[in-house]
Write an enzyme that holds these catalytic residues in place. Structure first.
Site, short mmCIF file in Angstrom:
data_model
loop_
_atom_site.label_atom_id
_atom_site.label_comp_id
_atom_site.label_asym_id
_atom_site.label_seq_id
_atom_site.Cartn_x
_atom_site.Cartn_y
_atom_site.Cartn_z
N GLU A 201 0.81 -1.16 -0.06
CA GLU A 201 0.02 0.00 -0.02
C GLU A 201 0.82 1.36 0.03
O GLU A 201 1.89 1.22 0.59
CB GLU A 201 -0.85 -0.04 1.24
CG GLU A 201 -2.17 -0.16 0.94
CD GLU A 201 -2.97 -0.10 2.35
OE1 GLU A 201 -2.65 0.39 3.13
OE2 GLU A 201 -4.04 -0.62 2.13
N HIS A 209 -7.24 9.34 10.86
CA HIS A 209 -7.91 8.27 10.58
C HIS A 209 -9.42 8.49 10.86
O HIS A 209 -9.74 8.80 11.84
CB HIS A 209 -7.36 7.15 11.73
CG HIS A 209 -8.29 5.86 11.87
ND1 HIS A 209 -7.75 4.76 11.41
CD2 HIS A 209 -9.73 5.61 12.09
CE1 HIS A 209 -8.60 3.72 11.61
NE2 HIS A 209 -9.85 4.43 12.00
N HIS A 236 0.00 2.48 16.02
CA HIS A 236 -1.19 2.20 15.19
C HIS A 236 -2.38 1.72 15.72
O HIS A 236 -3.41 1.26 15.52
CB HIS A 236 -0.65 1.12 14.23
CG HIS A 236 0.14 1.43 13.36
ND1 HIS A 236 0.30 2.65 12.78
CD2 HIS A 236 1.44 0.81 12.98
CE1 HIS A 236 1.53 2.79 12.03
NE2 HIS A 236 2.08 1.62 12.08
N GLU A 276 -12.95 1.57 7.96
CA GLU A 276 -12.06 2.62 8.07
C GLU A 276 -11.48 3.17 6.98
O GLU A 276 -10.90 2.45 6.16
CB GLU A 276 -10.94 1.99 8.85
CG GLU A 276 -11.72 0.99 10.21
CD GLU A 276 -10.40 0.84 11.27
OE1 GLU A 276 -10.77 0.83 12.69
OE2 GLU A 276 -9.54 0.30 10.89
N GLU A 288 -9.61 -0.65 5.82
CA GLU A 288 -10.45 -1.97 5.90
C GLU A 288 -11.79 -1.97 6.54
O GLU A 288 -12.33 -0.74 7.15
CB GLU A 288 -9.45 -2.69 6.85
CG GLU A 288 -9.30 -2.07 8.41
CD GLU A 288 -9.02 -2.88 9.47
OE1 GLU A 288 -8.98 -4.19 9.52
OE2 GLU A 288 -8.57 -2.55 10.73
N ASN A 290 -14.19 -3.31 9.77
CA ASN A 290 -14.25 -4.26 11.07
C ASN A 290 -15.67 -4.84 11.16
O ASN A 290 -16.74 -3.98 11.10
CB ASN A 290 -13.87 -3.52 12.24
CG ASN A 290 -12.35 -3.15 12.34
OD1 ASN A 290 -11.52 -4.15 12.02
ND2 ASN A 290 -11.89 -2.24 12.76
N ARG A 292 -17.62 -5.94 13.50
CA ARG A 292 -17.94 -6.34 14.85
C ARG A 292 -18.17 -4.77 15.58
O ARG A 292 -17.95 -3.72 14.83
CB ARG A 292 -16.69 -6.75 15.65
CG ARG A 292 -15.52 -6.03 15.35
CD ARG A 292 -14.41 -6.49 16.48
NE ARG A 292 -12.88 -5.95 15.91
CZ ARG A 292 -12.73 -4.55 15.99
NH1 ARG A 292 -13.48 -3.80 16.92
NH2 ARG A 292 -11.41 -4.17 15.72
N VAL A 295 -14.43 -0.55 20.05
CA VAL A 295 -14.32 0.16 21.50
C VAL A 295 -14.99 1.40 21.59
O VAL A 295 -15.71 1.75 22.44
CB VAL A 295 -12.49 0.10 21.77
CG1 VAL A 295 -12.46 0.76 22.87
CG2 VAL A 295 -12.09 -1.32 21.72
N ARG A 338 -9.29 6.45 26.13
CA ARG A 338 -9.23 4.95 26.65
C ARG A 338 -8.15 5.33 27.90
O ARG A 338 -6.94 5.48 27.61
CB ARG A 338 -8.59 4.38 25.62
CG ARG A 338 -9.56 3.96 24.52
CD ARG A 338 -8.99 3.08 23.46
NE ARG A 338 -9.79 2.93 22.13
CZ ARG A 338 -9.41 2.15 21.38
NH1 ARG A 338 -8.73 0.91 21.66
NH2 ARG A 338 -10.13 2.07 20.16
P1 ADP Z 1 -5.51 -2.96 11.85
O1 ADP Z 1 -6.40 -3.81 11.28
O2 ADP Z 1 -4.21 -3.61 12.33
O3 ADP Z 1 -5.83 -1.98 12.89
P2 ADP Z 1 -5.47 -0.76 9.86
O4 ADP Z 1 -5.45 -1.41 8.41
O5 ADP Z 1 -6.70 -0.61 10.14
O6 ADP Z 1 -4.69 -2.11 10.67
O7 ADP Z 1 -4.42 0.24 10.10
C1 ADP Z 1 -4.39 0.76 11.33
C2 ADP Z 1 -3.56 2.10 11.38
O8 ADP Z 1 -2.19 1.92 10.70
C3 ADP Z 1 -4.04 3.13 10.71
O9 ADP Z 1 -5.10 3.83 11.47
C4 ADP Z 1 -2.93 4.09 10.44
O10 ADP Z 1 -2.36 4.59 11.58
C5 ADP Z 1 -1.79 3.07 9.90
N1 ADP Z 1 -1.85 2.63 8.47
C6 ADP Z 1 -2.50 1.45 7.74
N2 ADP Z 1 -2.09 1.64 6.73
C7 ADP Z 1 -1.38 2.64 6.26
C8 ADP Z 1 -1.01 3.49 5.12
N3 ADP Z 1 -1.13 2.78 3.95
N4 ADP Z 1 -0.26 4.49 5.32
C9 ADP Z 1 -0.11 5.13 6.43
N5 ADP Z 1 -0.38 4.62 7.63
C10 ADP Z 1 -1.22 3.42 7.53
#
Ligand code: ADP
Length: 449
Positions: A201, A209, A236, A276, A288, A290, A292, A295, A338
């Site tokens: 990616e 976010h 993250h 998200e 992605e 989720n 479910r 939190v 949190r």
């Molecule tokens: P998880 O399922 O482990 O929570 P996510 O795909 O939802 O993973 O990503 C979680 C966090 O990781 C995001 O909120 C962001 O902070 C960072 N992140 C994920 N993908 C990217 C990306 N392509 N570029 C920059 N940050 C990312």
């Protein structure tokens, strides 16, 4: 018809679920591990069953034990909460096979959306913009892998298709890190998720976010509860969430919300779900879904008055409920902090005995927590102790209310990140809403004493 629900979780979300069940007149079965005998919600459940030793693998992740508990208590449905088995399609499948209703989408949907590569393709089909990248099978030839990565552009993220919880992703800044990084991420993904498939990616350098809350009844009715901004993160993982996300181009927002509804209709989604996104330079990039409860669900509840956990129960159990977007109205702002049992700077977990604590209270303050004075925080599980949620007419009033709630709140005996939240409520960048997902780790902590 009377219902009985087994709550296959612990901590604050188990308590949250019991409260919702009680309001609906649903009987409850609380399961617990030997390390969790003093959990608050066990006192409020109709029945309790010990499902094994403290280790999560032997208790909250122990499927045969949970299903046996459901069997002996004559349960008709299982509430998974978040974490543990909530997104484990094989658990949902086993519930279905054993005649228990899994409260959430069916196992096929969980499997489909739990695979991030498949989820991105489904999102694209619904007209949602995803983070650009490469999600086909990677070739074996290193030169070809380099060419693909160059095409995506550096810096890039290697992400595990089965990843979750902030794990299974790696930032690659330049081509000399690519092949080693790829091998390590695949190995880590195999160890953590039993699936080594990864994708590339583009690294979105400084986004917020932002996520969209969805509720669907599996009969074609889908509504959204608007957005949440979860940009205050460490490693993250989210620390503060708020609703709605501010300063989003209204037309873009409306198109994105429509596309989210379309996606859920396309897959005939049932239950609550979250899509998200990373948001940067006036563009949403899907990362992605989720499948479910999350939190941070209370912030959406507080600005809409819509009870998401009750909706989950009603939809799953066939209790009549109406999902009508025109009945959803948005009011004011909500923020959630949190409170974790961890060092506020190093994030090292800090389990142990809570010798004394005092919850915050008052107008517009909600405290979702299982802790009490004399409660011993076990070392085996997630460090979340409490969620403090404040609601007010505006974001700035909400921050002031949170400041006052945090001032009233204390926990003694163990370390918590309470002081970090207090500092953040006074932080200029947070107050001006100028932060991105990198702010806490890359800037805020530079001035942190
Ligand atoms: P998880 O399922 O482990 O929570 P996510 O795909 O939802 O993973 O990503 C979680 C966090 O990781 C995001 O909120 C962001 O902070 C960072 N992140 C994920 N993908 C990217 C990306 N392509 N570029 C920059 N940050 C990312």
């Amino acid at each position: 018809m009377s219902h009985k629900v087994l709550i296959a979780n612990r901590g604050e979300i188990a308590l949250r679920a019991i409260r919702a069940c009680k309001e609906l007149g649903i009987k409850t079965v609380a399961v617990y591990s030997q390390g969790d005998k003093n959990l608050k919600h066990l006192k409020f459940a109709d029945e309790t069953v010990c499902i094994g030793p403290a280790s999560p693998l032997e208790s909250y992740l122990n499927v045969p034990s949970i299903l046996s508990a459901a069997e002996v208590t004559n349960t008709d449905a299982i509430y998974p909460g978040y974490g543990f088995l909530a997104e484990d399609f094989s658990f949902a499948e086993k519930c279905e096979e054993s005649g228990f209703k899994f409260i959430g989408p069916n196992s096929k949907t969980i499997k489909m959306m739990g695979d991030k590569i498949t989820a991105k393709s489904i999102a694209e089909k619904a007209g949602i913009q995803v983070v650009p990248g490469y999600k086909d099978d990677l070739p074996d030839d290193p030169d070809k892998i380099h060419a693909i990565a160059k095409n995506v552009g550096y810096p890039l993220m290697i992400k595990a298709t089965a990843g979750g919880g902030g794990r299974g992703m790696r930032l690659i800044e330049s081509e000399d890190e690519l092949l080693d990084g790829l091998e390590i991420t695949m190995q880590e993904a195999m160890n953590a998720f039993g699936n080594k498939v990864v994708y590339f990616e583009k690294f979105i350098s400084n986004p917020r976010h932002i996520e969209v809350q969805i509720v669907a009844d599996g009969k074609g009715n889908v509504i959204h509860l608007g957005t949440r901004d979860c940009s205050i993160q460490r490693r993250h993982q989210k620390l503060i969430e708020e609703a709605p996300a501010s300063n989003i181009n209204p037309e873009l927002l409306s198109n994105t919300l429509d596309a989210c509804l379309k996606l859920c209709k396309d897959i005939n989604y049932e239950g609550v779900g979250t899509l998200e996104f990373l948001y940067e330079n006036n563009a949403f990039y899907f990362i992605e879904m989720n499948t479910r409860i999350q939190v941070e669900h209370p912030v959406s509840e507080m600005i809409t008055g819509f009870d998401l956990v009750k909706a989950q129960l009603k939809i799953a159990l066939g209790i009549p409920t109406t999902l009508d977007q025109s009945k959803i109205s948005f009011r004011g702002h909500a923020i959630e902090c949190r409170i974790n049992a961890e060092n506020p700077r190093t994030f090292t977990p800090s389990p142990g005995l809570i010798t004394k604590m005092h919850p915050p209270g008052g107008f517009g303050i909600r405290f979702d927590s299982h802790i009490y004075s004399g409660y011993e925080v076990p070392p085996y599980y997630d460090s979340l102790l409490a969620k403090i949620i404040t609601t007010a007419n505006s974001r700035s009033s909400c921050i002031k209310r949170m400041t006052s709630a945090l001032d009233e709140f204390f926990v003694e005996g163990i370390e918590t990140n309470h002081s970090l939240h207090q500092k953040l409520m006074h932080d200029d960048v947070f107050n001006k809403n100028n932060h991105t997902i990198n702010y806490l780790e890359n800037e805020f902590f530079k001035n942190y004493e």
